[in-house]
Motif scaffolding. Sequence first.
Motif, PDB file in Angstrom:
ATOM      1  N   ARG A   1      -5.912   1.997   6.546  1.00  0.00           N
ATOM      2  CA  ARG A   1      -6.456   0.986   7.444  1.00  0.00           C
ATOM      3  C   ARG A   1      -7.511   0.117   6.765  1.00  0.00           C
ATOM      4  O   ARG A   1      -7.479  -1.108   6.860  1.00  0.00           O
ATOM      5  CB  ARG A   1      -7.033   1.646   8.700  1.00  0.00           C
ATOM      6  CG  ARG A   1      -7.309   0.623   9.783  1.00  0.00           C
ATOM      7  CD  ARG A   1      -7.776   1.259  11.063  1.00  0.00           C
ATOM      8  NE  ARG A   1      -7.853   0.256  12.108  1.00  0.00           N
ATOM      9  CZ  ARG A   1      -8.277   0.503  13.338  1.00  0.00           C
ATOM     10  NH1 ARG A   1      -8.620   1.735  13.684  1.00  0.00           N
ATOM     11  NH2 ARG A   1      -8.326  -0.468  14.217  1.00  0.00           N
ATOM     12  N   GLU A   2      -8.437   0.756   6.040  1.00  0.00           N
ATOM     13  CA  GLU A   2      -9.483  -0.043   5.374  1.00  0.00           C
ATOM     14  C   GLU A   2      -8.935  -0.797   4.161  1.00  0.00           C
ATOM     15  O   GLU A   2      -9.482  -1.816   3.752  1.00  0.00           O
ATOM     16  CB  GLU A   2     -10.658   0.847   4.960  1.00  0.00           C
ATOM     17  CG  GLU A   2     -10.307   1.888   3.931  1.00  0.00           C
ATOM     18  CD  GLU A   2     -11.396   2.949   3.768  1.00  0.00           C
ATOM     19  OE1 GLU A   2     -11.987   3.001   2.689  1.00  0.00           O
ATOM     20  OE2 GLU A   2     -11.640   3.710   4.750  1.00  0.00           O
ATOM     21  N   SER A   3      -7.823  -0.290   3.602  1.00  0.00           N
ATOM     22  CA  SER A   3      -7.226  -0.963   2.436  1.00  0.00           C
ATOM     23  C   SER A   3      -6.599  -2.304   2.806  1.00  0.00           C
ATOM     24  O   SER A   3      -6.482  -3.195   1.955  1.00  0.00           O
ATOM     25  CB  SER A   3      -6.160  -0.073   1.804  1.00  0.00           C
ATOM     26  OG  SER A   3      -6.731   1.117   1.318  1.00  0.00           O
ATOM     27  N   ILE A   4      -6.167  -2.437   4.054  1.00  0.00           N
ATOM     28  CA  ILE A   4      -5.520  -3.685   4.482  1.00  0.00           C
ATOM     29  C   ILE A   4      -6.452  -4.865   4.230  1.00  0.00           C
ATOM     30  O   ILE A   4      -6.091  -5.835   3.573  1.00  0.00           O
ATOM     31  CB  ILE A   4      -5.137  -3.627   5.985  1.00  0.00           C
ATOM     32  CG1 ILE A   4      -4.121  -2.506   6.220  1.00  0.00           C
ATOM     33  CG2 ILE A   4      -4.593  -4.969   6.470  1.00  0.00           C
ATOM     34  CD1 ILE A   4      -3.907  -2.162   7.692  1.00  0.00           C
TER      35      ILE A   4
ATOM     36  N   ALA B   1      -2.859 -12.424   0.749  1.00  0.00           N
ATOM     37  CA  ALA B   1      -1.571 -11.747   0.573  1.00  0.00           C
ATOM     38  C   ALA B   1      -1.113 -11.089   1.878  1.00  0.00           C
ATOM     39  O   ALA B   1      -1.934 -10.744   2.729  1.00  0.00           O
ATOM     40  CB  ALA B   1      -1.692 -10.681  -0.513  1.00  0.00           C
ATOM     41  N   SER B   2       0.183 -10.926   2.007  1.00  0.00           N
ATOM     42  CA  SER B   2       0.734 -10.119   3.096  1.00  0.00           C
ATOM     43  C   SER B   2       0.630  -8.655   2.684  1.00  0.00           C
ATOM     44  O   SER B   2       0.568  -8.344   1.499  1.00  0.00           O
ATOM     45  CB  SER B   2       2.201 -10.455   3.331  1.00  0.00           C
ATOM     46  OG  SER B   2       2.342 -11.839   3.548  1.00  0.00           O
ATOM     47  N   ILE B   3       0.635  -7.780   3.697  1.00  0.00           N
ATOM     48  CA  ILE B   3       0.463  -6.353   3.402  1.00  0.00           C
ATOM     49  C   ILE B   3       1.662  -5.553   3.903  1.00  0.00           C
ATOM     50  O   ILE B   3       2.076  -5.671   5.059  1.00  0.00           O
ATOM     51  CB  ILE B   3      -0.829  -5.814   4.075  1.00  0.00           C
ATOM     52  CG1 ILE B   3      -2.066  -6.572   3.552  1.00  0.00           C
ATOM     53  CG2 ILE B   3      -0.955  -4.298   3.850  1.00  0.00           C
ATOM     54  CD1 ILE B   3      -2.326  -6.447   2.053  1.00  0.00           C
ATOM     55  N   TYR B   4       2.218  -4.777   3.003  1.00  0.00           N
ATOM     56  CA  TYR B   4       3.305  -3.856   3.354  1.00  0.00           C
ATOM     57  C   TYR B   4       2.790  -2.437   3.126  1.00  0.00           C
ATOM     58  O   TYR B   4       1.914  -2.222   2.292  1.00  0.00           O
ATOM     59  CB  TYR B   4       4.538  -4.056   2.459  1.00  0.00           C
ATOM     60  CG  TYR B   4       5.035  -5.477   2.309  1.00  0.00           C
ATOM     61  CD1 TYR B   4       4.814  -6.436   3.296  1.00  0.00           C
ATOM     62  CD2 TYR B   4       5.753  -5.863   1.179  1.00  0.00           C
ATOM     63  CE1 TYR B   4       5.289  -7.740   3.156  1.00  0.00           C
ATOM     64  CE2 TYR B   4       6.240  -7.157   1.025  1.00  0.00           C
ATOM     65  CZ  TYR B   4       5.998  -8.093   2.012  1.00  0.00           C
ATOM     66  OH  TYR B   4       6.467  -9.364   1.865  1.00  0.00           O
ATOM     67  N   VAL B   5       3.367  -1.481   3.855  1.00  0.00           N
ATOM     68  CA  VAL B   5       3.031  -0.076   3.596  1.00  0.00           C
ATOM     69  C   VAL B   5       4.319   0.686   3.314  1.00  0.00           C
ATOM     70  O   VAL B   5       5.290   0.579   4.072  1.00  0.00           O
ATOM     71  CB  VAL B   5       2.289   0.570   4.793  1.00  0.00           C
ATOM     72  CG1 VAL B   5       1.968   2.036   4.483  1.00  0.00           C
ATOM     73  CG2 VAL B   5       1.007  -0.191   5.122  1.00  0.00           C
TER      74      VAL B   5
ATOM     75  N   ASP C   1       2.442  -6.280   7.677  1.00  0.00           N
ATOM     76  CA  ASP C   1       3.603  -7.127   7.947  1.00  0.00           C
ATOM     77  C   ASP C   1       4.911  -6.358   7.899  1.00  0.00           C
ATOM     78  O   ASP C   1       5.889  -6.749   8.520  1.00  0.00           O
ATOM     79  CB  ASP C   1       3.675  -8.248   6.894  1.00  0.00           C
ATOM     80  CG  ASP C   1       2.466  -9.147   6.982  1.00  0.00           C
ATOM     81  OD1 ASP C   1       2.486 -10.061   7.811  1.00  0.00           O
ATOM     82  OD2 ASP C   1       1.486  -8.899   6.244  1.00  0.00           O
ATOM     83  N   ARG C   2       4.911  -5.282   7.119  1.00  0.00           N
ATOM     84  CA  ARG C   2       6.195  -4.615   6.871  1.00  0.00           C
ATOM     85  C   ARG C   2       5.950  -3.148   6.570  1.00  0.00           C
ATOM     86  O   ARG C   2       5.032  -2.803   5.835  1.00  0.00           O
ATOM     87  CB  ARG C   2       6.846  -5.314   5.673  1.00  0.00           C
ATOM     88  CG  ARG C   2       8.047  -4.658   5.103  1.00  0.00           C
ATOM     89  CD  ARG C   2       8.483  -5.316   3.806  1.00  0.00           C
ATOM     90  NE  ARG C   2       9.106  -6.616   4.008  1.00  0.00           N
ATOM     91  CZ  ARG C   2       9.682  -7.322   3.035  1.00  0.00           C
ATOM     92  NH1 ARG C   2       9.704  -6.854   1.791  1.00  0.00           N
ATOM     93  NH2 ARG C   2      10.243  -8.478   3.278  1.00  0.00           N
TER      94      ARG C   2
ATOM     95  N   LEU D   1       0.882  -1.173   0.000  1.00  0.00           N
ATOM     96  CA  LEU D   1       0.000   0.000   0.000  1.00  0.00           C
ATOM     97  C   LEU D   1       0.915   1.218   0.000  1.00  0.00           C
ATOM     98  O   LEU D   1       1.702   1.423   0.929  1.00  0.00           O
ATOM     99  CB  LEU D   1      -0.897  -0.004   1.243  1.00  0.00           C
ATOM    100  CG  LEU D   1      -1.724  -1.283   1.458  1.00  0.00           C
ATOM    101  CD1 LEU D   1      -2.519  -1.184   2.763  1.00  0.00           C
ATOM    102  CD2 LEU D   1      -2.666  -1.531   0.280  1.00  0.00           C
ATOM    103  N   ASP D   2       0.814   1.996  -1.048  1.00  0.00           N
ATOM    104  CA  ASP D   2       1.794   3.065  -1.238  1.00  0.00           C
ATOM    105  C   ASP D   2       1.255   4.416  -0.800  1.00  0.00           C
ATOM    106  O   ASP D   2       0.143   4.793  -1.177  1.00  0.00           O
ATOM    107  CB  ASP D   2       2.189   3.129  -2.719  1.00  0.00           C
ATOM    108  CG  ASP D   2       3.438   3.977  -2.931  1.00  0.00           C
ATOM    109  OD1 ASP D   2       4.183   4.182  -1.942  1.00  0.00           O
ATOM    110  OD2 ASP D   2       3.671   4.424  -4.073  1.00  0.00           O
ATOM    111  N   ILE D   3       2.068   5.101   0.022  1.00  0.00           N
ATOM    112  CA  ILE D   3       1.754   6.509   0.300  1.00  0.00           C
ATOM    113  C   ILE D   3       2.833   7.379  -0.343  1.00  0.00           C
ATOM    114  O   ILE D   3       2.798   8.591  -0.249  1.00  0.00           O
ATOM    115  CB  ILE D   3       1.697   6.820   1.824  1.00  0.00           C
ATOM    116  CG1 ILE D   3       1.166   5.652   2.643  1.00  0.00           C
ATOM    117  CG2 ILE D   3       0.865   8.075   2.095  1.00  0.00           C
ATOM    118  CD1 ILE D   3       1.102   5.909   4.152  1.00  0.00           C
TER     119      ILE D   3
END
Lengths: 242, 309
Positions: free
Chosen positions: B52-55, B63-67, B87-88, B33-35
């Motif tokens: 938060r809702e994108s997770i 899938a695992s979620i990274y930001v 996760d990361r 998830l890119d900011i």
Amino acid sequence: MKKILHHRRSWMIVPAHDPKLADTIAQYKPDVVVLDLEYSVAPKYKEQARANLVKTVSTIATDDIEIFVRIDKASRWADVDAAMHRGLTGIIFCGVDEESEITEIDALINTKEKERGIDPGHIELVIILESAKGFWNLSEILQASPRLSAVGVGRIDLTMQLGPVPQHEFRLFRYLMTRTLVAGKMHGKQLLGAMWRPDSRGGVANQESTKLAAQQAKLMGYTGCICATPEQVNPMNLGFLS
Amino acid sequence: MNNRVSRVSMFVTPTNPRFIDKAWTRGGDAYILDIEDSIAPAEKQRCRTLIRESIDKANKGGASIYVRINKPFVDADLPYAVWRGVDRIMLPKTETAEEMQHAHQIITALEKERGIPPGSIELYPMIETTLGAVNIHQILTAVDRKIWSMGGGGGYDMAVNLGIEMFADFDQYAYPIAYITLASMALDIESTGGVFIPNTSGRVDQSDQAILQAAALHRAGIHHSGALHPAFIEPLVKGLTPTTEEIEWAKAVIQKFDEISSVGESIGTLEGKIVDIYEYQKAKVTLDWALECAEKDCFKENALKRASS
């Protein structure tokens, strides 16, 4: 005083327990004989290999044959003890990770030189790097003992599991060869290694690919290499010929 | 249970419903998830509030979620990025140990506050500049937080920093990538440093390029890759998973080595190939990796079934 007629190009491994090792040496005439206590000696022959060294070292060493013993990192203390006899030129230590391992072996060699009537400082130490830790700590390692005369790039494709890349090399191989070259030259050490390619796994490379690997390493500044089999002696000598 | 297998991680923009709502159907092992770079400055704040809702949207397929946060806005981004289910945290253009320590302190406080197991979120330094590459060892040892894998040393930002072309027919990043890889290997961190595949077209959406990339990474022993386009996902997931033949060979090598070891020998042959301690260790890595991939695939499959029903 030894009469050295050549560079140390080919460092031929012979298992220290091999009953025919004198014949092998006579037949292949390597620049350096490496009596092995490591990879080529299976666990069940280790004791015998160590026990043979007293006699082998003194009988094989002549004016034009230099003898090194390759010790096994896991049993390095017992191996140094078994190897240190008059006639020995040096110890080869593979898989060094950090400086303290060199300081410790250096001290042990000191003690054994005194005990066995060998001139202080006579025994050389050659290290072969095989691990990421060793390559990372290279500069510190090279300064850890005045005995250290040569540094080599070892079985990194195997120990570090570096697979082939599309450029027809092992991953990281060129970088690690270069890194070792720079640090080795900086500290005035002989450089051992060959530019092995993925289709010529070090230990089983044929004569042609061995010669090519040696020629390319020579162009980089390397001057010799371990020969895992006696058949590699001749192509190494040719490849490193100056 | 989900694990850390990340054969391919793909960037998604939380602000674009077309991407974020569909991502879970694409089969990625991880979504980022890119900011940062894919979000325009005026959209940053809206993007933060959508993380938060994108997770739970992006992880529906297992899938695992990274930001990925912004280097200049670490303090502003992290409170919107540290949640259960992440996760990361990816820290772009990391250059110093201090930057790692600063982010670590904020993440640690947020973990505590939000009931997330302390230290469970990985802090992943992205090495995209020359200074970051030179400082890699300090960066990787800066904080008491596990770093599972490490790559970097190339990419757009490094090209800009070096003043060179991004798309070339030779490996212009050979040195920084190798240096970072060596440092991570020396610290027992799995190295993901890429393998050079010539790409002078500048396109990043061609799946035949993905097949080449996967084959090269797999042969080199690398287990991870990134993607900018969904067309890359399937070829990378498939290409980085051990094949049935590789698994069978690994089992045969292990059996052979056990045989020779049991009689005190150390070297044998199998179908004309050497079997020794090194081949044995390589075979074990293959089997372990195959098992982890199977576990991940199973988790993804079950998640997908639940989400689709």
